[in-house]
Design a protein around this motif. Structure first.
Motif, PDB file in Angstrom:
ATOM      1  N   UNK A   9      26.391 105.665 112.701  1.00 31.27           N
ATOM      2  CA  UNK A   9      26.744 106.713 111.754  1.00 31.27           C
ATOM      3  C   UNK A   9      27.835 106.220 110.810  1.00 31.27           C
ATOM      4  N   UNK A  10      27.962 106.909 109.672  1.00 32.75           N
ATOM      5  CA  UNK A  10      28.978 106.518 108.709  1.00 32.75           C
ATOM      6  C   UNK A  10      30.359 106.646 109.343  1.00 32.75           C
ATOM      7  N   UNK A  11      31.173 105.618 109.154  1.00 31.28           N
ATOM      8  CA  UNK A  11      32.526 105.662 109.692  1.00 31.28           C
ATOM      9  C   UNK A  11      33.471 106.129 108.581  1.00 31.28           C
ATOM     10  N   UNK A  12      33.558 107.451 108.419  1.00 31.89           N
ATOM     11  CA  UNK A  12      34.337 107.999 107.310  1.00 31.89           C
ATOM     12  C   UNK A  12      35.816 107.649 107.438  1.00 31.89           C
ATOM     13  N   UNK A  26      29.587 101.374 109.187  1.00 33.16           N
ATOM     14  CA  UNK A  26      28.976 102.238 110.194  1.00 33.16           C
ATOM     15  C   UNK A  26      29.625 102.038 111.551  1.00 33.16           C
ATOM     16  N   UNK A  84      41.555 110.170 116.001  1.00 35.88           N
ATOM     17  CA  UNK A  84      41.355 108.856 115.418  1.00 35.88           C
ATOM     18  C   UNK A  84      42.149 108.698 114.121  1.00 35.88           C
ATOM     19  N   UNK A  85      42.132 109.771 113.304  1.00 33.34           N
ATOM     20  CA  UNK A  85      42.881 109.719 112.050  1.00 33.34           C
ATOM     21  C   UNK A  85      44.368 109.566 112.328  1.00 33.34           C
ATOM     22  N   UNK A  96      25.976 112.150 107.673  1.00 37.38           N
ATOM     23  CA  UNK A  96      26.632 111.123 108.480  1.00 37.38           C
ATOM     24  C   UNK A  96      25.886 109.807 108.538  1.00 37.38           C
ATOM     25  N   UNK A  97      24.771 109.683 107.839  1.00 33.45           N
ATOM     26  CA  UNK A  97      24.062 108.412 107.919  1.00 33.45           C
ATOM     27  C   UNK A  97      23.952 107.774 106.541  1.00 33.45           C
ATOM     28  N   UNK A  98      23.659 106.483 106.585  1.00 34.64           N
ATOM     29  CA  UNK A  98      23.457 105.689 105.389  1.00 34.64           C
ATOM     30  C   UNK A  98      22.356 106.320 104.526  1.00 34.64           C
TER      31      UNK A  98
END
Lengths: 420, 257
Positions: B113-116, B109, A223-224, A281-283
């Motif tokens: 989940x967080x979309x880093x 998100x 993705x990156x 990974x979460x808010x």
């Protein structure tokens, strides 16, 4: 998370001409030590110190007693760490806020007592008693969390009151009977006595864990790359996955040579991995870290400080209750002494030894695993070598002290780094 | 008829315990304008910023947004109106990385989940438009230089597409080159139609950048100036109190007798 983008900084050197094999090797070594030195100065050592300590402990005890690294002892070790380890995972959440929860020992005893009295004395079905026991921990944690967040006093004060209160409630619930023996064949007893004897279980878990880490890093890389951002080299991903694979498959091999994968260990690892994802990974997890970095900054970013603080202590209470059930399962009984003794200190020490900062904002749930592994290894090795408890306490204390020193040094160097 | 000011304060008061920090403050900020807020230490500049940004809500007085009265009781209220703040102490979380700080409280998100990746991409894009030397996006902010931290703080305030920007001493900790960069940035933001409230001790900055200046002294208004016509001496004497609003103060004191 922090070292995600750091890996590619060393990538360009691969294109440099290769004059001599020896020279290439020394260059690579230089590169490694440079990176290490940079991390040392920047205070980002992570879990390296605790892994070194663990290695020293294991090598020392193995040289003192050849049974230490036997499959039987390691397998027992892997079950012994679960109870206190689960409590330590909850402590990690609280430490991330820069706070302390002193009530986890009492809550773990309370939850075990609630389960024992409901199931054994009152005849409530085991699954229901189990759920009520865990929710008791959640409730106790929520009450403490709400008071702490509302009154804005340090959490250790509120939870110190909790330590006494919940212990009193537990004694009241247990009544005069004192000790309650659990059903040897019940669910709770099975928690620590059940093993997946099929060899495929342990190897399957190792393969699944490694595979998920690999696929996760690979997808992120793709993705990156797709949006034109720096990404990790395939070689780097492969190397990391390989290291992980070696460790997990070696562990699976050792466990299979005794009785197979313990159910307790499986639950522990799933909980730790799940909560790690929640934190990183979460808010919600981001808010926990932010509060640890500065309550005022978080408040100005319009985070709901009250809700996050309450939730963190609720998590810690829940994990304490879970841990308490595993501890009760290990000895298939609940007594007035449940949740007392060195349990609280060990849980906090485990989180700190594993590398979670006392100052808040730094640490992961995996640090609880590493930390409790060190503590329990010392305890197990001492038992094997017939060393008196006095020495064990002194050594564990020394390791904890070293961990705190490293923590505070790395914090200081991190700050000094910014001024340069 | 001129358009209503973007932001207007009328008779705003703020007490901390028994101390009157702000008394009867009047202030108007128009779109596409840089208003400098001047005053000596303890004049109440930072408190006024906290009032407008909702961190320390006003006890009395009205705040108007485009002519209609609004209530700002929480930082969230100010943010949803379109008021962004860069604090003097920056209010960054030192342990989080640059991306984490930029998106704190409004994370992007993906599947819950967080979309880093997306957050990092946008951070890079945003910072590239603001500064030449992009800091390490994944290092903890505590390890950045103070200039870099200032850039991060301003970048963060711009993420929400604000219409009013409050800058509390944005150049106090910066070197000459970085100061120029920040001032250029503020200039560009004004051209985009933002209203900027700039707190500064540096009259040079104010002269170079601001359109108007409001002076506070001991928690009260002590004069408004058109920066282009007013002399530096006039402004300074207003700040130090040499031209204090004597009659009003006297009357006030007499009333207390």
């Amino acid at each position: 998370m922090a070292d995600h983008t750091r890996a590619e900084s060393s990538a360009p050197t691969a294109e440099a001409p290769r004059p001599h094999r020896m020279r290439a090797v020394t260059q690579a070594l230089d590169g490694c030590t440079a990176v290490f030195r940079h991390k040392l100065r920047a205070g980002e050592l992570g879990s390296l110190p605790v892994i070194l300590v663990l290695a020293v402990v294991w090598i020392t005890f193995q040289s003192l007693n050849a049974n230490f690294l036997s499959p039987r002892n390691l397998s027992n070790l892997s079950v012994d760490i679960v109870g206190t380890g689960l409590i330590a995972v909850g402590i990690v959440f609280v430490l991330l806020l820069g706070e302390l929860d002193l009530s986890v020992g009492s809550i773990s005893g309370l939850a075990a007592a609630v389960f024992a009295v409901l199931n054994v004395n009152q005849g409530v079905p085991e699954w229901l008693a189990l759920i009520v026991a865990v929710l008791t921990g959640t409730l106790a944690g929520t009450i403490q969390g709400f008071s702490f967040a509302r009154i804005r006093v340090p959490a250790f004060v509120v939870t110190l009151a909790g330590l006494l209160t919940w212990n009193g409630v537990m004694l009241a619930i247990l009544g005069t009977s004192g000790t309650v023996n659990l059903d040897e064949n019940g669910i709770v007893a099975k928690l620590t006595s059940y093993y997946f004897t099929n060899h495929a279980a342990a190897y399957g878990l190792a393969a699944l864990g490694t595979g998920m880490v690999f696929v996760g890093s690979y997808l992120e890389r793709r993705r990156r790359k797709g949006v034109g951002m720096p990404y990790r080299s395939l070689r780097g991903i492969a190397a990391r996955t390989a290291v992980l694979a070696v460790i997990t498959f070696a562990a699976a091999y050792v466990l299979n040579r005794f009785q197979g994968l313990p159910l307790a260990l499986l639950i522990f690892l799933v909980v730790v991995a799940g909560l790690d994802i929640v934190l990183r990974r979460t808010h919600y997890g981001r808010q926990v870290y932010a509060l640890g970095g500065g309550v005022e900054a978080a408040r100005r970013a319009s985070l709901s400080v009250l809700r996050v603080q309450t939730a963190v202590l609720a998590v810690s209470g829940t994990m304490a209750a879970l841990g308490g059930l595993f501890l009760a399962s290990r000895i298939t009984s609940v007594s007035q002494g449940s949740g007392s003794g060195p349990l609280l200190v060990n849980a906090i020490a485990a989180a700190v030894i594993g590398g979670t900062s006392l100052f808040g904002g730094r640490g992961t749930t995996w640090s609880a695993v590493l930390g409790i592994l060190v503590i329990q290894s010392i305890a197990s090795g001492m038992a094997l070598t017939d060393t008196p408890t006095a020495v064990q306490l002194v050594i564990t204390g020394g390791v904890l002290f070293a961990a705190v020193v490293i923590d505070s040094l790395s914090r200081r160097s991190q700050e000094a780094h910014g001024r340069a | 008829m001129p358009a209503a000011p973007l932001l207007a304060l009328h008779g705003v008061c703020k007490r901390f315990g028994v101390v009157d920090v702000l008394t009867d403050i009047e202030l108007e900020l128009h779109a596409g304008q840089v208003l400098a807020l001047l005053g000596d230490n303890g004049a109440g500049k930072s408190t006024l910023v906290k009032v407008i940004s909702g961190v320390a809500p006003a006890d009395k007085g009205t705040i108007e947004w485009e002519g209609r009265p609004v209530h700002i009781r929480r930082p969230h209220d100010a943010r949803s109106l379109g008021i962004a703040t860069v604090y003097q102490d920056l209010a960054l979380c030192g342990n989080l990385d640059v991306v984490g700080n930029l998106f704190l409280g409004r994370e992007i998100r993906r599947f819950g989940f967080l979309d880093e990746v997306e957050m990092e991409r946008r951070s890079r894009h945003l910072l590239e438009g603001l500064t030449r030397g992009i800091p390490d996006l994944r290092g903890p902010v505590v390890s950045l230089s103070s200039g870099q931290r200032q850039t991060v703080a301003i970048a963060r305030s711009l993420l929400g597409e604000p219409r009013v920007l409050l800058l509390d001493e944005p150049t106090a900790a910066l070197g000459i080159e970085q100061t120029t960069e920040v001032l250029d940035l503020v200039d560009r933001l004004r051209d985009r139609g933002l209203g900027v409230l700039l707190i500064s001790h540096n009259l040079g900055d104010v002269k170079a950048l601001a359109d108007r200046a409001a002076v506070l002294r001991l928690g009260r208004n002590n004069g408004f100036f058109d920066v282009n016509t007013a002399s530096q001496e006039q402004i300074i004497s207003s700040i130090t109190g040499a031209t204090e609003n004597v009659p009003r103060r006297m009357a006030h004191q007499e009333a207390g007798w």
